[in-house]
Scaffold this motif. Structure first.
Motif, PDB file in Angstrom:
ATOM      1  N   PRO A  93      -1.320  45.257  30.220  1.00 28.42           N
ATOM      2  CA  PRO A  93      -0.845  46.542  29.700  1.00 28.42           C
ATOM      3  C   PRO A  93       0.684  46.646  29.744  1.00 28.42           C
ATOM      4  CG  PRO A  93      -2.653  46.871  31.245  1.00 28.42           C
ATOM      5  CD  PRO A  93      -2.270  45.422  31.320  1.00 28.42           C
ATOM      6  N   GLU A  94       1.241  47.283  28.720  1.00 24.78           N
ATOM      7  CA  GLU A  94       2.690  47.445  28.645  1.00 24.78           C
ATOM      8  C   GLU A  94       3.234  48.186  29.861  1.00 24.78           C
ATOM      9  OE1 GLU A  94       3.963  49.099  24.913  1.00 24.78           O
ATOM     10  OE2 GLU A  94       3.231  47.377  23.770  1.00 24.78           O
ATOM     11  N   SER A  95       2.468  49.139  30.378  1.00 29.98           N
ATOM     12  CA  SER A  95       2.929  49.892  31.552  1.00 29.98           C
ATOM     13  C   SER A  95       3.125  48.958  32.755  1.00 29.98           C
ATOM     14  CB  SER A  95       1.954  51.018  31.897  1.00 29.98           C
ATOM     15  OG  SER A  95       0.657  50.491  32.151  1.00 29.98           O
ATOM     16  N   ARG A  96       2.259  47.969  32.901  1.00 36.83           N
ATOM     17  CA  ARG A  96       2.408  46.998  33.994  1.00 36.83           C
ATOM     18  C   ARG A  96       3.638  46.134  33.767  1.00 36.83           C
ATOM     19  NH1 ARG A  96       0.709  44.317  38.285  1.00 36.83           N
ATOM     20  NH2 ARG A  96       0.352  42.066  38.308  1.00 36.83           N
ATOM     21  N   LEU A  97       3.845  45.702  32.531  1.00 38.67           N
ATOM     22  CA  LEU A  97       5.004  44.869  32.225  1.00 38.67           C
ATOM     23  C   LEU A  97       6.311  45.646  32.363  1.00 38.67           C
ATOM     24  CD1 LEU A  97       3.556  42.876  29.208  1.00 38.67           C
ATOM     25  CD2 LEU A  97       4.037  41.997  31.511  1.00 38.67           C
ATOM     26  N   GLU A  98       6.287  46.938  32.077  1.00 35.14           N
ATOM     27  CA  GLU A  98       7.491  47.744  32.265  1.00 35.14           C
ATOM     28  C   GLU A  98       7.834  47.845  33.745  1.00 35.14           C
ATOM     29  OE1 GLU A  98       6.485  51.333  30.140  1.00 35.14           O
ATOM     30  OE2 GLU A  98       7.555  50.645  28.359  1.00 35.14           O
ATOM     31  N   ALA A  99       6.808  47.955  34.591  1.00 38.29           N
ATOM     32  CA  ALA A  99       7.026  48.043  36.031  1.00 38.29           C
ATOM     33  C   ALA A  99       7.396  46.685  36.624  1.00 38.29           C
ATOM     34  CB  ALA A  99       5.773  48.588  36.714  1.00 38.29           C
ATOM     35  N   LEU A 100       6.816  45.619  36.091  1.00 41.46           N
ATOM     36  CA  LEU A 100       7.016  44.266  36.590  1.00 41.46           C
ATOM     37  C   LEU A 100       7.095  43.313  35.397  1.00 41.46           C
ATOM     38  CD1 LEU A 100       7.085  42.859  39.417  1.00 41.46           C
ATOM     39  CD2 LEU A 100       4.665  42.374  39.057  1.00 41.46           C
ATOM     40  N   PRO A 101       8.271  43.210  34.781  1.00 40.94           N
ATOM     41  CA  PRO A 101       8.400  42.457  33.525  1.00 40.94           C
ATOM     42  C   PRO A 101       7.989  40.990  33.600  1.00 40.94           C
ATOM     43  CG  PRO A 101      10.413  43.687  33.975  1.00 40.94           C
ATOM     44  CD  PRO A 101       9.539  43.807  35.180  1.00 40.94           C
ATOM     45  N   TYR A 102       7.958  40.432  34.797  1.00 35.48           N
ATOM     46  CA  TYR A 102       7.587  39.022  34.938  1.00 35.48           C
ATOM     47  C   TYR A 102       6.138  38.847  35.408  1.00 35.48           C
ATOM     48  CZ  TYR A 102       9.545  40.392  39.471  1.00 35.48           C
ATOM     49  OH  TYR A 102       9.871  41.076  40.628  1.00 35.48           O
ATOM     50  N   ALA A 103       5.345  39.921  35.321  1.00 31.16           N
ATOM     51  CA  ALA A 103       3.931  39.829  35.690  1.00 31.16           C
ATOM     52  C   ALA A 103       3.247  38.791  34.801  1.00 31.16           C
ATOM     53  CB  ALA A 103       3.250  41.183  35.531  1.00 31.16           C
ATOM     54  N   PHE A 104       2.420  37.959  35.415  1.00 29.30           N
ATOM     55  CA  PHE A 104       1.730  36.921  34.646  1.00 29.30           C
ATOM     56  C   PHE A 104       0.218  37.056  34.714  1.00 29.30           C
ATOM     57  CE2 PHE A 104       2.785  35.288  38.810  1.00 29.30           C
ATOM     58  CZ  PHE A 104       1.590  34.727  39.258  1.00 29.30           C
ATOM     59  N   MET A 105      -0.246  38.095  35.425  1.00 32.55           N
ATOM     60  CA  MET A 105      -1.675  38.368  35.484  1.00 32.55           C
ATOM     61  C   MET A 105      -1.912  39.864  35.319  1.00 32.55           C
ATOM     62  SD  MET A 105      -3.544  35.991  38.336  1.00 32.55           S
ATOM     63  CE  MET A 105      -2.347  35.824  39.629  1.00 32.55           C
ATOM     64  N   CYS A 106      -3.053  40.199  34.759  1.00 32.83           N
ATOM     65  CA  CYS A 106      -3.445  41.603  34.666  1.00 32.83           C
ATOM     66  C   CYS A 106      -3.758  42.090  36.082  1.00 32.83           C
ATOM     67  CB  CYS A 106      -4.638  41.774  33.739  1.00 32.83           C
ATOM     68  SG  CYS A 106      -6.164  41.008  34.321  1.00 32.83           S
ATOM     69  N   ILE A 107      -3.889  43.374  36.240  1.00 34.55           N
ATOM     70  CA  ILE A 107      -4.112  43.945  37.568  1.00 34.55           C
ATOM     71  C   ILE A 107      -5.416  43.423  38.179  1.00 34.55           C
ATOM     72  CG2 ILE A 107      -4.568  46.095  38.828  1.00 34.55           C
ATOM     73  CD1 ILE A 107      -2.544  47.440  36.935  1.00 34.55           C
ATOM     74  N   ASP A 108      -6.476  43.331  37.389  1.00 30.12           N
ATOM     75  CA  ASP A 108      -7.757  42.862  37.920  1.00 30.12           C
ATOM     76  C   ASP A 108      -7.642  41.442  38.461  1.00 30.12           C
ATOM     77  OD1 ASP A 108      -8.997  45.258  37.311  1.00 30.12           O
ATOM     78  OD2 ASP A 108      -9.816  44.533  35.400  1.00 30.12           O
ATOM     79  N   CYS A 109      -7.049  40.548  37.692  1.00 27.31           N
ATOM     80  CA  CYS A 109      -6.924  39.153  38.123  1.00 27.31           C
ATOM     81  C   CYS A 109      -5.963  39.021  39.299  1.00 27.31           C
ATOM     82  CB  CYS A 109      -6.481  38.272  36.957  1.00 27.31           C
ATOM     83  SG  CYS A 109      -7.753  38.106  35.678  1.00 27.31           S
ATOM     84  N   GLN A 110      -4.900  39.815  39.303  1.00 29.13           N
ATOM     85  CA  GLN A 110      -3.948  39.789  40.421  1.00 29.13           C
ATOM     86  C   GLN A 110      -4.635  40.244  41.706  1.00 29.13           C
ATOM     87  OE1 GLN A 110      -0.599  38.757  40.248  1.00 29.13           O
ATOM     88  NE2 GLN A 110      -0.731  38.845  42.467  1.00 29.13           N
ATOM     89  N   THR A 111      -5.451  41.294  41.596  1.00 30.47           N
ATOM     90  CA  THR A 111      -6.182  41.800  42.760  1.00 30.47           C
ATOM     91  C   THR A 111      -7.131  40.740  43.293  1.00 30.47           C
ATOM     92  OG1 THR A 111      -6.028  44.060  41.908  1.00 30.47           O
ATOM     93  CG2 THR A 111      -7.713  43.649  43.580  1.00 30.47           C
ATOM     94  N   LYS A 112      -7.846  40.069  42.407  1.00 32.28           N
ATOM     95  CA  LYS A 112      -8.768  39.007  42.826  1.00 32.28           C
ATOM     96  C   LYS A 112      -7.999  37.869  43.498  1.00 32.28           C
ATOM     97  CE  LYS A 112     -12.067  39.924  39.126  1.00 32.28           C
ATOM     98  NZ  LYS A 112     -12.586  39.461  37.814  1.00 32.28           N
ATOM     99  N   ALA A 113      -6.878  37.490  42.947  1.00 33.94           N
ATOM    100  CA  ALA A 113      -6.074  36.401  43.519  1.00 33.94           C
ATOM    101  C   ALA A 113      -5.576  36.769  44.913  1.00 33.94           C
ATOM    102  CB  ALA A 113      -4.908  36.068  42.595  1.00 33.94           C
ATOM    103  N   GLU A 114      -5.151  38.020  45.082  1.00 38.21           N
ATOM    104  CA  GLU A 114      -4.661  38.456  46.400  1.00 38.21           C
ATOM    105  C   GLU A 114      -5.778  38.498  47.429  1.00 38.21           C
ATOM    106  OE1 GLU A 114      -2.559  42.122  45.757  1.00 38.21           O
ATOM    107  OE2 GLU A 114      -0.945  41.112  44.677  1.00 38.21           O
ATOM    108  N   LYS A 115      -6.992  38.875  47.007  1.00 39.13           N
ATOM    109  CA  LYS A 115      -8.126  38.903  47.927  1.00 39.13           C
ATOM    110  C   LYS A 115      -8.483  37.488  48.376  1.00 39.13           C
ATOM    111  CE  LYS A 115     -10.277  43.222  46.528  1.00 39.13           C
ATOM    112  NZ  LYS A 115     -11.437  43.873  45.884  1.00 39.13           N
ATOM    113  N   LYS A 116      -8.367  36.504  47.500  1.00 36.80           N
ATOM    114  CA  LYS A 116      -8.657  35.115  47.835  1.00 36.80           C
ATOM    115  C   LYS A 116      -7.669  34.574  48.858  1.00 36.80           C
ATOM    116  CE  LYS A 116     -10.944  33.682  43.583  1.00 36.80           C
ATOM    117  NZ  LYS A 116     -10.878  32.796  42.424  1.00 36.80           N
ATOM    118  N   LYS A 117      -6.425  35.057  48.825  1.00 33.03           N
ATOM    119  CA  LYS A 117      -5.388  34.583  49.744  1.00 33.03           C
ATOM    120  C   LYS A 117      -5.606  35.095  51.166  1.00 33.03           C
ATOM    121  CE  LYS A 117      -1.652  33.961  46.438  1.00 33.03           C
ATOM    122  NZ  LYS A 117      -0.284  34.381  46.045  1.00 33.03           N
ATOM    123  N   ARG A 118      -6.345  36.185  51.309  1.00 32.75           N
ATOM    124  CA  ARG A 118      -6.556  36.779  52.647  1.00 32.75           C
ATOM    125  C   ARG A 118      -7.537  36.018  53.442  1.00 32.75           C
ATOM    126  NH1 ARG A 118      -6.840  43.125  51.010  1.00 32.75           N
ATOM    127  NH2 ARG A 118      -4.844  43.186  50.011  1.00 32.75           N
TER     128      ARG A 118
END
Length: 118
Positions: A93-118
């Motif tokens: 979403p553009e709103s995510r890119l405006e907040a974090l222009p270098y985001a490379f994952m959508c929020i759902d995938c980023q959340t899943k990736a962070e949960k795997k790291k824990r």
């Protein structure tokens, strides 16, 4: 995604990259000054300078990591892949890119990736 939005994000990324490069350059000068002070200081000064050096090094690593993310985002712009999640391929979403222009994952995938790291 509209080209005007991509151009706006590209300008933002380039601006952020320039700020980081300027900050790293100024820290390099600060670091040299700290090293020269250590040679002539007493024990308290040496300890204080060591803390300052560690903080500068830490900030440098964070900025270096952010710089890599920014450069990767600029590469994705050149490749026509900016704004697409690298994990699922869906549009970020553009709103995510405006907040974090270098985001490379959508929020759902980023959340899943962070949960795997824990």
């Amino acid at each position: 995604m509209k080209q005007s939005f991509i151009n706006k994000m590209k300008e933002s990324l380039i601006g952020q990259r320039n700020q980081i490069l300027e900050a790293l350059a100024s820290r390099n000068v600060e670091f040299k000054e700290l090293v020269s002070k250590v040679e002539s200081g007493d024990e308290i000064d040496v300890a204080s300078d060591a803390v300052d050096r560690n903080m500068i090094d830490s900030l440098g690593v964070q900025d270096a990591n952010r710089l890599q993310l920014i450069n990767n985002a600029l590469t994705r712009i050149q490749q026509g892949k900016y704004g697409l999640c690298l994990a699922c391929g869906k549009q970020i979403p553009e709103s995510r890119l405006e907040a974090l222009p270098y985001a490379f994952m959508c929020i759902d995938c980023q959340t899943k990736a962070e949960k795997k790291k824990r």
